[in-house]
Design a protein around this motif. Sequence first.
Motif, PDB file in Angstrom:
ATOM      1  N   PHE A  34      27.547  22.053  47.016  1.00 21.76           N
ATOM      2  CA  PHE A  34      27.779  23.328  47.691  1.00 21.76           C
ATOM      3  C   PHE A  34      28.271  23.090  49.123  1.00 21.76           C
ATOM      4  O   PHE A  34      29.162  23.768  49.605  1.00 21.76           O
ATOM      5  CB  PHE A  34      26.476  24.136  47.693  1.00 21.76           C
ATOM      6  CG  PHE A  34      26.530  25.404  48.502  1.00 21.76           C
ATOM      7  CD1 PHE A  34      27.429  26.405  48.194  1.00 21.76           C
ATOM      8  CD2 PHE A  34      25.658  25.596  49.563  1.00 21.76           C
ATOM      9  CE1 PHE A  34      27.474  27.579  48.941  1.00 21.76           C
ATOM     10  CE2 PHE A  34      25.695  26.765  50.310  1.00 21.76           C
ATOM     11  CZ  PHE A  34      26.604  27.750  50.001  1.00 21.76           C
ATOM     12  N   LEU A  35      27.691  22.099  49.775  1.00 18.92           N
ATOM     13  CA  LEU A  35      27.995  21.899  51.196  1.00 18.92           C
ATOM     14  C   LEU A  35      29.302  21.152  51.454  1.00 18.92           C
ATOM     15  O   LEU A  35      29.894  21.300  52.510  1.00 18.92           O
ATOM     16  CB  LEU A  35      26.839  21.144  51.866  1.00 18.92           C
ATOM     17  CG  LEU A  35      25.548  21.945  52.032  1.00 18.92           C
ATOM     18  CD1 LEU A  35      24.419  21.045  52.507  1.00 18.92           C
ATOM     19  CD2 LEU A  35      25.745  23.087  53.029  1.00 18.92           C
ATOM     20  N   PHE A  36      29.724  20.327  50.485  1.00 17.73           N
ATOM     21  CA  PHE A  36      30.852  19.444  50.781  1.00 17.73           C
ATOM     22  C   PHE A  36      32.126  19.719  49.993  1.00 17.73           C
ATOM     23  O   PHE A  36      33.099  19.009  50.149  1.00 17.73           O
ATOM     24  CB  PHE A  36      30.430  17.981  50.575  1.00 17.73           C
ATOM     25  CG  PHE A  36      29.351  17.540  51.528  1.00 17.73           C
ATOM     26  CD1 PHE A  36      29.640  17.325  52.873  1.00 17.73           C
ATOM     27  CD2 PHE A  36      28.043  17.369  51.099  1.00 17.73           C
ATOM     28  CE1 PHE A  36      28.651  16.941  53.760  1.00 17.73           C
ATOM     29  CE2 PHE A  36      27.046  16.979  51.980  1.00 17.73           C
ATOM     30  CZ  PHE A  36      27.350  16.775  53.311  1.00 17.73           C
ATOM     31  N   SER A  37      32.107  20.735  49.095  1.00 14.24           N
ATOM     32  CA  SER A  37      33.277  20.941  48.232  1.00 14.24           C
ATOM     33  C   SER A  37      34.354  21.800  48.885  1.00 14.24           C
ATOM     34  O   SER A  37      34.849  22.735  48.271  1.00 14.24           O
ATOM     35  CB  SER A  37      32.846  21.575  46.915  1.00 14.24           C
ATOM     36  OG  SER A  37      31.977  20.716  46.238  1.00 14.24           O
ATOM     37  N   ALA A  38      34.665  21.526  50.120  1.00 19.26           N
ATOM     38  CA  ALA A  38      35.661  22.333  50.843  1.00 19.26           C
ATOM     39  C   ALA A  38      35.225  23.788  50.920  1.00 19.26           C
ATOM     40  O   ALA A  38      36.039  24.693  50.968  1.00 19.26           O
ATOM     41  CB  ALA A  38      37.041  22.216  50.194  1.00 19.26           C
ATOM     42  N   THR A  39      33.905  23.983  50.866  1.00 15.65           N
ATOM     43  CA  THR A  39      33.362  25.326  50.935  1.00 15.65           C
ATOM     44  C   THR A  39      33.541  25.894  52.337  1.00 15.65           C
ATOM     45  O   THR A  39      34.037  26.998  52.519  1.00 15.65           O
ATOM     46  CB  THR A  39      31.857  25.294  50.604  1.00 15.65           C
ATOM     47  OG1 THR A  39      31.612  24.293  49.640  1.00 15.65           O
ATOM     48  CG2 THR A  39      31.370  26.636  50.113  1.00 15.65           C
ATOM     49  N   PHE A  40      33.123  25.114  53.323  1.00 18.08           N
ATOM     50  CA  PHE A  40      33.059  25.617  54.702  1.00 18.08           C
ATOM     51  C   PHE A  40      34.146  25.052  55.604  1.00 18.08           C
ATOM     52  O   PHE A  40      34.314  25.484  56.724  1.00 18.08           O
ATOM     53  CB  PHE A  40      31.682  25.321  55.293  1.00 18.08           C
ATOM     54  CG  PHE A  40      30.571  25.975  54.536  1.00 18.08           C
ATOM     55  CD1 PHE A  40      30.445  27.361  54.544  1.00 18.08           C
ATOM     56  CD2 PHE A  40      29.663  25.237  53.791  1.00 18.08           C
ATOM     57  CE1 PHE A  40      29.434  27.986  53.831  1.00 18.08           C
ATOM     58  CE2 PHE A  40      28.657  25.852  53.079  1.00 18.08           C
ATOM     59  CZ  PHE A  40      28.540  27.227  53.092  1.00 18.08           C
ATOM     60  N   PHE A  41      34.822  24.038  55.123  1.00 13.98           N
ATOM     61  CA  PHE A  41      35.926  23.469  55.918  1.00 13.98           C
ATOM     62  C   PHE A  41      36.907  22.817  54.949  1.00 13.98           C
ATOM     63  O   PHE A  41      36.518  22.398  53.861  1.00 13.98           O
ATOM     64  CB  PHE A  41      35.407  22.446  56.933  1.00 13.98           C
ATOM     65  CG  PHE A  41      34.429  21.471  56.346  1.00 13.98           C
ATOM     66  CD1 PHE A  41      34.869  20.298  55.737  1.00 13.98           C
ATOM     67  CD2 PHE A  41      33.058  21.728  56.387  1.00 13.98           C
ATOM     68  CE1 PHE A  41      33.960  19.406  55.189  1.00 13.98           C
ATOM     69  CE2 PHE A  41      32.147  20.830  55.833  1.00 13.98           C
ATOM     70  CZ  PHE A  41      32.598  19.666  55.234  1.00 13.98           C
ATOM     71  N   PRO A  42      38.182  22.750  55.335  1.00 14.23           N
ATOM     72  CA  PRO A  42      39.182  22.207  54.398  1.00 14.23           C
ATOM     73  C   PRO A  42      39.009  20.702  54.187  1.00 14.23           C
ATOM     74  O   PRO A  42      38.468  20.011  55.051  1.00 14.23           O
ATOM     75  CB  PRO A  42      40.526  22.505  55.087  1.00 14.23           C
ATOM     76  CG  PRO A  42      40.202  22.836  56.491  1.00 14.23           C
ATOM     77  CD  PRO A  42      38.779  23.223  56.591  1.00 14.23           C
ATOM     78  N   VAL A  43      39.481  20.202  53.046  1.00 13.80           N
ATOM     79  CA  VAL A  43      39.330  18.770  52.738  1.00 13.80           C
ATOM     80  C   VAL A  43      40.081  17.883  53.716  1.00 13.80           C
ATOM     81  O   VAL A  43      39.828  16.683  53.774  1.00 13.80           O
ATOM     82  CB  VAL A  43      39.821  18.401  51.319  1.00 13.80           C
ATOM     83  CG1 VAL A  43      38.738  18.595  50.307  1.00 13.80           C
ATOM     84  CG2 VAL A  43      41.075  19.130  50.948  1.00 13.80           C
TER      85      VAL A  43
END
Lengths: 312, 253, 261
Positions: free
Chosen positions: C189-198
């Motif tokens: 949830f936290l790292f899948s480009a949820t909150f910031f782009p890859v």
Amino acid sequence: MTDSIASPPISARNLVKRFGDLVAVDGIDFEVAAGEAFGFLGPNGAGKTSTMRMIACVSPVTSGRLTVFGKDPEVYGAEIRGRLGVVPQADNLDLELTVRENLIMYARYFDLAWSEGRKRADELLEFVQLDERAKDKVDDLSGGMKRRLTIARALINQPDLLLLDEPTTGLDPQARHLVWERLYRLKQRGVTLALTTHYMDEAEQLCDRLVVMDKAKIAAEGTPRELIAKYSTKEVLELRFPADEQPAIDGRLDGLADRVELLPDRVLLYTSDGEEAAAAVHRRGLRPESSLVRRGTLEDVFLRLTGRSLID
Amino acid sequence: MAVRVVEHNVVVFRRLWRGYIMVSFFTPLFFLASMGLGLGSLVNRGSGGVGGVPYIDYLAPGLLAATTMQAAAFECMYPILAKILWDRIYDAMLATRLSVRDVIAGEVAWVALRMLMVATIFWVVMAAFGVAHTFESLLVIPAAALNGLAFATPIMAFTATQRNDNAFSTIFRFVITPLYLLGGAFFPISSLPGALQAVAWATPLAHGVELCRGLVLGDLVPAQAVLHLTVLLAYAIAGVVFVRPLLTKRLLK
Amino acid sequence: MSVRTLRIPTRSVRMIERNAMAFRHNWMVIFSGFVEPVLYLLGIGFGIGSLVRTIPIGDGHTVSYAVFVAPALMASSAMNGAIYESTFNLFYKLRYARTFEAVISTPVGVEDATLGEVMWAIGRGSLYSVGFVIVMLALGLVASPWAILAVPASILVGFAFAALGAALTTFVRQWQDLDIIQLALQPMFLFSATFFPVTVYPPALRLLVEWTPLYRGIDLVRGLTTGGVGPGLLGDVAYLAVMGLIGVTIAALRLRSRLLK
């Protein structure tokens, strides 16, 4: 209904069930006729439940032939299950639903219309005397009530064959008698019953015919009366001696009865006349702490066949 | 005698500690990496951090307070209700020489201990991210634990009145999680709409966050510190005042 | 296991009926699951969004942070709703309440029950997605007419995770094992480009993230709601569909050998 007249509700030939190396059912043969109450009597681990699960089409047959209503469970599982009522050993009622919802939902599993499910649910709740608990959560019911609800649930599809695995294990005597009474009524209505039990009184009360199972095999088959006549005697004299005298009894009762069984806590004398045997024991100068004359039972049959008690 | 209650908890904890430590360690690690570094890089680029500090420095102490709130709330819901209702541990305890007072003192002491553990692990993670670098920042550990207690005792009082666990998930969804996300840990309360700002300041979390943040960033104003501490203590004590009659009524009937 | 006749699991509908009936006693729990992603949207999307300002999305133009984060939360809520049902609730029914055991002694078969559970889980995930897209519309966070496809896309995300959850649950032996699943979901949830782009990641890490399922779901839904539609989205669809089909097959096979023994 037509094929249940043509072919027996259950027929097993050389039926085997293996779990890995363990042989749970070892080549058994039996046939259950329409309208009869058929019992599997035996201790825990005898293979009764495995047999029941195969009949219920939730356990594949390892080898041999099994037909239910003349059909192969492997192929016609869903169709056969549609005509069965199943009361498993441990209640698996739906804890997230109320008492009445349990029945209504079960009716849906059998593709009955909601209205029909509601109607049958109400009738069955009355039949098992739970109508006043209809809106309660299942968890709030007593053990006997849960059992009755499980039985009601098994009847929701008006099954041609009712499978009961240890229907009264764990119930108090009053609750057991209530269950027996309801099952007896079903029998009178012509429902075919197949049940497992390790209670000889239950088998005698309910079963027209039964098989005695031990170590995955069938040890004997017949009506309760036939089995008692064949493997026991009309009467049994039970003697209890003070614990320290019991070992010294061996041999001193010879010739007083057809057969003598020395159990750890008591001595059984199989005879046609218990009173006479008791008097003869007395004449030999033996003084048991207590003596009791009773009828021969299936317990005695089992002891004779296996050398062990049903409930250890 | 309350020590016995703590001992009971320690024995239970010994069976489950690996899971707890994992959660206490990985949750801050993941959140600080994702929100602090990843999202933080965008914040730092967009507005040069918050109030002049990099976003991760701003976030970490706030998240610590929010984390002890969450952990304390959980500790005072399911485990306590289990001891009242499901496992009936308290009934068994009260059949010995323990009193209700001992039970409460023991449970509060245990939650305080647990919060100190959670906060210590969090501090270590924070230090690894280079956020907590002063000796004084260690003070954030007791401060965060107190923040946890300010939630623990009122919730314990609430749990004492419950007949099942249905209300717990509702409280989490409608109280704890909103506070976690909107209560000052992630962004300044001043960017909330006016009415919500007042609500936020009425809760212990806003004060816990400010206290922790001040201790870690080293810019705590003494007068404000006193205010924050007073609010947190008031909540914790009020909870104890309520829990006593409620738990007594529940257990000794 | 012996060969069985193949049958289309039409009675899977019964399982949905059963869950709906149970849900009436517990609707608050399911309903309130909708609240969490909305709170994330308000807290992260707008709260932090005011600090972030704008985000570049690939083809040169930029969007506000809330527009960027909203589709990710929509995909995540579909995942969460679906996977919670197919892990915790499925395990409860399988191990603790033995609901399945009771169900399969009726004409409803294991395949029906499995598919029914997965469909119910998808339904729960979809409920959250639909609710969420309405909130997005109300807040003006939908930037493209393609967004109409965001709901079916979320249903696909729900399917992929419901199936994965059900497959994993068949391996679970005790409640504590479920915590491990939860523990794995959190970083996703936290790292899948949820909150910031890859683009924030170093290249190697970026490649890794791009292969995780939630990233695919987020990429798909984000592409649709922001209008960044390209052939890459078809890759996302294929990835999620294959994952779902594999998951549901494993779940059905494992449940069959476990329940019918």
